[in-house]
Design an enzyme around this catalytic site. Structure first.
Site, PDB file in Angstrom:
ATOM      1  N   ASP A 187     -32.357  41.625   6.977  1.00 40.15           N
ATOM      2  CA  ASP A 187     -32.331  40.487   7.894  1.00 40.15           C
ATOM      3  C   ASP A 187     -30.881  39.998   8.020  1.00 40.15           C
ATOM      4  O   ASP A 187     -30.002  40.795   8.300  1.00 40.15           O
ATOM      5  CB  ASP A 187     -33.296  39.405   7.382  1.00 40.15           C
ATOM      6  CG  ASP A 187     -33.503  38.259   8.354  1.00 40.15           C
ATOM      7  OD1 ASP A 187     -34.328  38.414   9.278  1.00 40.15           O
ATOM      8  OD2 ASP A 187     -32.841  37.227   8.196  1.00 40.15           O
ATOM      9  N   TYR A 247     -27.690  31.017  12.450  1.00 37.75           N
ATOM     10  CA  TYR A 247     -27.994  31.288  13.864  1.00 37.75           C
ATOM     11  C   TYR A 247     -27.083  30.476  14.776  1.00 37.75           C
ATOM     12  O   TYR A 247     -26.567  30.986  15.771  1.00 37.75           O
ATOM     13  CB  TYR A 247     -29.461  30.951  14.152  1.00 37.75           C
ATOM     14  CG  TYR A 247     -30.444  31.852  13.458  1.00 37.75           C
ATOM     15  CD1 TYR A 247     -30.916  33.010  14.078  1.00 37.75           C
ATOM     16  CD2 TYR A 247     -30.899  31.562  12.169  1.00 37.75           C
ATOM     17  CE1 TYR A 247     -31.824  33.842  13.436  1.00 37.75           C
ATOM     18  CE2 TYR A 247     -31.796  32.391  11.527  1.00 37.75           C
ATOM     19  CZ  TYR A 247     -32.249  33.532  12.158  1.00 37.75           C
ATOM     20  OH  TYR A 247     -33.144  34.364  11.510  1.00 37.75           O
ATOM     21  N   HIS A 275     -41.690  42.988   8.759  1.00 36.13           N
ATOM     22  CA  HIS A 275     -40.267  42.668   8.633  1.00 36.13           C
ATOM     23  C   HIS A 275     -39.789  42.585   7.187  1.00 36.13           C
ATOM     24  O   HIS A 275     -38.659  42.944   6.880  1.00 36.13           O
ATOM     25  CB  HIS A 275     -40.001  41.337   9.336  1.00 36.13           C
ATOM     26  CG  HIS A 275     -38.583  40.888   9.273  1.00 36.13           C
ATOM     27  ND1 HIS A 275     -37.580  41.496   9.984  1.00 36.13           N
ATOM     28  CD2 HIS A 275     -37.981  39.882   8.565  1.00 36.13           C
ATOM     29  CE1 HIS A 275     -36.425  40.896   9.732  1.00 36.13           C
ATOM     30  NE2 HIS A 275     -36.639  39.912   8.877  1.00 36.13           N
TER      31      HIS A 275
END
Length: 293
Positions: free
Chosen positions: A101, A209, A270
């Site tokens: 990730d 982010y 994921h």
């Protein structure tokens, strides 16, 4: 199982990072993603420590690591230099870099910026950034899957939403986004909640982010040319990732001037190293077999 790993704090690049370490030998650094912490590697640390010196940091902003205030303090170049600083602080010149990730985004970038310090590169469920640039913005399904990237750009709203009811939304997100049910036990989820509850930790994680992914990159044609990877590279990909299409996993070999291997894991989402730990460990050790003989 008796946990023989150790906890320590290492100063690097102006921040104090909490690290879990175990084993002796060639250095292996395990970089976690959002919204995780070192504990995401609990199935890998003791296995890899039979052959390597394993270091799993809480990335800056997470769990027990320092949490500098401000979005600018989570830019990718700083995250990369945190890793370089760790290697130097541990008295080494290079390391096997493993990332999942956001940790994988940092790992890809580290291998581009510091090829001399990248012994080998192992990526889990994150596309090569050049492939992402080429494919994500033109793929309606990927745009739909990336909705949260836009949500995270808002101020305070994500924090308020995710922290309600003892982080219920985040607990459900982990539990419900795995292909197989029951991957995360109640004890696991409690440990994640404890990490998320540290003052400033949730904002710091979301700041990854805010600092690095501008929404307009999905809308504009931006020509970004990334340096070729020159380290042997392994990509491990859970095929049922709810956040990423299978399409963005393909094509990275064009940007790697070194041996490149990709291993797909069907019926896996994921959180690949937590959903299929035995298979992930097998693939990693096969890739690193020259060091384990």
């Amino acid at each position: 199982m008796i946990e023989s790993w150790e906890h320590e704090f290492i100063k690097t690049n102006g921040v104090r990072l909490h690290c879990v370490t175990q084993g002796q030998g060639k250095l292996m650094i395990l970089l976690h993603g959002f919204p995780e912490f070192w504990y995401s590697w609990r199935h890998q640390i003791p296995v890899m420590a039979k052959y390597f010196k394993v270091v799993a940091p809480d990335m800056r902003g997470y769990n027990e690591s320092e949490k500098p205030e401000g979005v600018k303090n989570y830019r990718l170049n700083l995250l990369v230099e945190d890793v370089m600083g760790l290697i130097k602080a541990l008295g080494e010149e290079k390391a096997i870099i493993v990332g999942h990730d956001w940790g994988a985004i940092v790992a890809w970038s580290f291998a581009m910026i510091h090829p001399e310090a990248t012994e080998k590169l192992i990526i889990m469920n994150v596309p090569h950034p050049q492939v992402w640039q080429e494919k994500a913005k033109y793929n309606a399904r990927q745009l739909q899957k990336s909705w949260y990237v836009f949500f995270f750009q808002t101020e305070k709203v994500p924090e308020n939403y995710f922290s309600k009811n003892n982080f219920l939304a985040m607990r459900l997100m982990l539990s419900n986004s795995t292909f197989k049910k029951g991957v995360f036990s109640e004890e696991d989820l409690e440990k994640f909640v404890e990490a998320w509850s540290k003052p400033g930790a949730l904002t710091a994680g979301i700041n990854y982010y805010r600092a690095n992914i501008r929404p307009e990159i999905f809308m504009e044609d931006i020509d970004l040319n990334f340096p070729k990877i020159t380290s042997p590279t392994l990509v491990i990909w859970g095929e049922e990732d709810l956040a990423l299409t299978l399409e963005v996993s393909k094509g990275a070999e064009k940007y790697v001037n070194a041996p490149y291997t990709i291993r797909y894991i069907p019926n896996c989402g994921h959180w690949v190293q937590q959903e299929e730990p035995e298979l992930v460990n097998k693939y990693v050790l096969e890739f690193l077999s020259e060091y384990t003989r």
